[in-house]
Motif scaffolding. Sequence first.
Motif, mmCIF file in Angstrom:
data_model
loop_
_atom_site.group_PDB
_atom_site.id
_atom_site.type_symbol
_atom_site.label_atom_id
_atom_site.label_comp_id
_atom_site.label_asym_id
_atom_site.label_seq_id
_atom_site.Cartn_x
_atom_site.Cartn_y
_atom_site.Cartn_z
ATOM 1 N N ILE A 177 148.691 24.622 130.720
ATOM 2 C CA ILE A 177 150.043 24.283 130.299
ATOM 3 C C ILE A 177 150.789 25.569 129.955
ATOM 4 N N SER A 178 152.074 25.599 130.268
ATOM 5 C CA SER A 178 152.884 26.774 129.986
ATOM 6 C C SER A 178 154.311 26.350 129.682
ATOM 7 N N ARG A 179 155.078 27.256 129.083
ATOM 8 C CA ARG A 179 156.481 26.959 128.818
ATOM 9 C C ARG A 179 157.348 28.149 129.168
ATOM 10 N N ASP A 180 158.546 27.850 129.627
ATOM 11 C CA ASP A 180 159.536 28.850 129.971
ATOM 12 C C ASP A 180 160.736 28.590 129.072
ATOM 13 N N ASN A 181 160.893 29.396 128.035
ATOM 14 C CA ASN A 181 161.960 29.171 127.061
ATOM 15 C C ASN A 181 163.355 29.380 127.652
ATOM 16 N N ALA A 182 163.472 30.280 128.616
ATOM 17 C CA ALA A 182 164.764 30.523 129.240
ATOM 18 C C ALA A 182 165.216 29.314 130.050
ATOM 19 N N LYS A 183 164.293 28.708 130.778
ATOM 20 C CA LYS A 183 164.612 27.539 131.591
ATOM 21 C C LYS A 183 164.445 26.232 130.842
ATOM 22 N N LYS A 184 163.876 26.302 129.641
ATOM 23 C CA LYS A 184 163.618 25.113 128.823
ATOM 24 C C LYS A 184 162.770 24.103 129.594
ATOM 25 N N SER A 185 161.730 24.596 130.203
ATOM 26 C CA SER A 185 160.848 23.741 130.981
ATOM 27 C C SER A 185 159.391 23.971 130.593
ATOM 28 N N VAL A 186 158.569 22.974 130.882
ATOM 29 C CA VAL A 186 157.138 23.039 130.614
ATOM 30 C C VAL A 186 156.397 22.723 131.902
ATOM 31 N N GLY A 187 155.395 23.531 132.203
ATOM 32 C CA GLY A 187 154.621 23.322 133.409
ATOM 33 C C GLY A 187 153.204 22.872 133.113
ATOM 34 N N LEU A 188 152.594 22.237 134.088
ATOM 35 C CA LEU A 188 151.178 21.886 134.013
ATOM 36 C C LEU A 188 150.560 22.199 135.365
ATOM 37 N N LEU A 199 152.937 20.452 137.998
ATOM 38 C CA LEU A 199 153.954 19.566 137.464
ATOM 39 C C LEU A 199 154.941 20.359 136.618
ATOM 40 N N SER A 200 156.165 19.872 136.558
ATOM 41 C CA SER A 200 157.181 20.495 135.727
ATOM 42 C C SER A 200 157.887 19.436 134.891
ATOM 43 N N CYS A 201 158.307 19.827 133.704
ATOM 44 C CA CYS A 201 159.091 18.970 132.827
ATOM 45 C C CYS A 201 160.355 19.720 132.446
ATOM 46 N N THR A 242 166.426 21.667 120.410
ATOM 47 C CA THR A 242 166.136 23.093 120.299
ATOM 48 C C THR A 242 164.739 23.357 120.843
ATOM 49 N N PHE A 243 164.685 23.668 122.113
ATOM 50 C CA PHE A 243 163.426 23.786 122.833
ATOM 51 C C PHE A 243 162.463 24.787 122.202
ATOM 52 N N VAL A 244 162.960 25.923 121.784
ATOM 53 C CA VAL A 244 162.093 27.024 121.358
ATOM 54 C C VAL A 244 161.308 26.756 120.080
ATOM 55 N N ILE A 245 161.679 25.761 119.296
ATOM 56 C CA ILE A 245 160.975 25.496 118.041
ATOM 57 C C ILE A 245 160.145 24.212 118.086
ATOM 58 N N ASN A 246 160.021 23.608 119.235
ATOM 59 C CA ASN A 246 159.281 22.362 119.356
ATOM 60 C C ASN A 246 158.046 22.481 120.243
ATOM 61 N N ALA A 247 157.028 21.739 119.862
ATOM 62 C CA ALA A 247 155.849 21.617 120.711
ATOM 63 C C ALA A 247 156.102 20.545 121.765
ATOM 64 N N ILE A 248 155.536 20.724 122.943
ATOM 65 C CA ILE A 248 155.660 19.785 124.045
ATOM 66 C C ILE A 248 154.262 19.403 124.527
ATOM 67 N N ASP A 249 154.112 18.146 124.910
ATOM 68 C CA ASP A 249 152.815 17.637 125.352
ATOM 69 C C ASP A 249 152.899 17.050 126.757
ATOM 70 N N TRP A 250 151.750 17.023 127.430
ATOM 71 C CA TRP A 250 151.569 16.233 128.637
ATOM 72 C C TRP A 250 150.562 15.132 128.345
ATOM 73 N N CYS A 264 155.712 13.763 130.239
ATOM 74 C CA CYS A 264 156.091 14.804 129.294
ATOM 75 C C CYS A 264 156.495 14.132 127.984
ATOM 76 N N HIS A 265 156.107 14.724 126.845
ATOM 77 C CA HIS A 265 156.342 14.105 125.547
ATOM 78 C C HIS A 265 156.819 15.111 124.505
ATOM 79 N N LEU A 266 157.745 14.651 123.665
ATOM 80 C CA LEU A 266 158.262 15.447 122.553
ATOM 81 C C LEU A 266 158.234 14.629 121.276
#
Length: 115
Positions: A69-80, A20-22, A28-36, A95-97
Amino acid sequence: QVQLVESGGGLVQAGGSLRLSCATSGFTFVINAIDWYRQAPGKQRELVASISSTNSTKYADSVKGRFTISRDNAKKSVGLQMNSLKPEDTAVYYCHLKRWGSDYWGQGTQVTVAS
């Protein structure tokens, strides 16, 4: 404006895998936690996995060792990445913020695991 858009859900046989992708924007993506999270029919929404700005991760016991779970800061996306899927994993995945005391949710993507 904050936007969270999930994708990658579908139908898979038990034991199979899905990724899955979000895609995110509006904060500001780089300073926030993201959840599934996920929610099955007739059940409460539950936290599946979280990733912090420093790549610290947490998982629900039910998925530990199977999901990543992973994150790509360049693409501002989160994977599962979901492996060894079970019928019990069937749910809508969200996906949750949490930002400035407010909750933001994507539209969800359906995952169905057939036995």
